[in-house]
Design a protein around this motif. Structure first.
Motif, mmCIF file in Angstrom:
data_model
loop_
_atom_site.group_PDB
_atom_site.id
_atom_site.type_symbol
_atom_site.label_atom_id
_atom_site.label_comp_id
_atom_site.label_asym_id
_atom_site.label_seq_id
_atom_site.Cartn_x
_atom_site.Cartn_y
_atom_site.Cartn_z
ATOM 1 N N ASP A 83 0.856 -1.180 0.000
ATOM 2 C CA ASP A 83 0.000 0.000 0.000
ATOM 3 C C ASP A 83 0.894 1.233 0.000
ATOM 4 O OD1 ASP A 83 -2.451 -1.414 0.109
ATOM 5 O OD2 ASP A 83 -2.145 -1.765 2.248
ATOM 6 N N ASN A 112 -0.368 -0.871 -4.746
ATOM 7 C CA ASN A 112 -1.680 -0.265 -4.573
ATOM 8 C C ASN A 112 -1.477 1.213 -4.261
ATOM 9 O OD1 ASN A 112 -4.325 0.439 -3.953
ATOM 10 N ND2 ASN A 112 -4.224 -0.438 -1.885
ATOM 11 N N ILE A 198 -7.255 -5.831 -0.572
ATOM 12 C CA ILE A 198 -7.060 -4.919 0.560
ATOM 13 C C ILE A 198 -7.456 -5.607 1.863
ATOM 14 C CG2 ILE A 198 -7.807 -2.743 1.611
ATOM 15 C CD1 ILE A 198 -8.118 -1.630 -1.223
#
Length: 228
Positions: A83, A112, A198
């Motif tokens: 992330d 991401n 996620i």
């Protein structure tokens, strides 16, 4: 317990593509409603539109085409999603990569950036000035992570396309050039959807490219095994 999720986008005529690329075409050829014996359609799509994987020949004159890459290169036992929230024109940096020790073990690294959220709501923003991997980070990934076989990103390109012409498309070359580095070539997945991953633990992943002879890329779906 585990299950499989898809992080490749569905293909349709209105799907977002880079403004310089042709739109996807799905043309009906046979239709039962018109009296034909079956339904059949013709798909017209640029090989770098939608979720796809770049082969070395995309940028390297003597690089392998998508048909020549060993199938093992598309199978991953240690996928990892990073992330890395980024704004337009911002970069994945070397420091970001060094923050997570699990990067050293990963064979597929998925970025991401959060830019995927604009894909269905603001095509113009999604297609322009997207986040990318910095040249320094690309070189670090290629030279310092011997387990890594592929990278994936939730934007239309792994590279900042405004800067790329001036630096010789350094980022693509860093991953795809089989002569510059004493390390295996890495595959590049672009326009992937990280949303199903996620908050999940990733266990494995795989793709099955179309074996298009002597060509630069393949439209793909990426299947990821996650732990429930």
């Amino acid at each position: 317990m585990s299950r499989y999720v898809e992080i490749g986008y569905p293909i349709h005529e209105d799907m977002p593509v880079h403004p310089a690329l042709p739109k996807v075409g799905l043309d009906p050829r046979e239709r039962k409603e018109k009296g034909d014996d079956w339904n059949g359609s013709v798909l017209s799509i640029y090989l770098h539109a939608g979720t796809h994987v770049d082969a070395p020949w995309h940028h390297m004159d003597n690089g392998k085409g998508i048909d020549a890459i060993p199938i093992e290169d598309f199978i991953y036992n240690h996928p990892l999603m990073l992330d890395v929230p980024l704004e337009q024109n911002e970069f994945v940096t070397v420091d970001m990569l060094k923050e997570n020790d699990a990067v050293q073990k990963a064979d597929l690294l998925i970025f991401n950036t959060g830019h995927w959220k604009y894909r269905d709501t603001d095509i113009e923003k999604y297609s322009a000035s997207f986040p990318a991997v910095s040249p320094e980070a690309a070189e670090y990934l290629r030279t310092q992570l011997p387990n890594l076989k592929a990278v994936a990103i939730d934007t239309l390109s792994i590279e900042n396309l405004a800067e790329a012409p001036d630096n010789g498309y350094f980022v693509h070359h860093a991953f795809l050039d089989h002569e510059k580095y004493d390390a295996p070539t890495m595959l590049i997945y672009e326009d992937i959807n990280p949303e199903p991953l996620i908050g999940r633990t990733l266990k494995s992943a795989f793709t099955a490219p179309l074996r298009i002879v002597n060509h630069d890329a393949s439209i793909v779906n990426v299947i990821v095994e996650i732990e429930e």
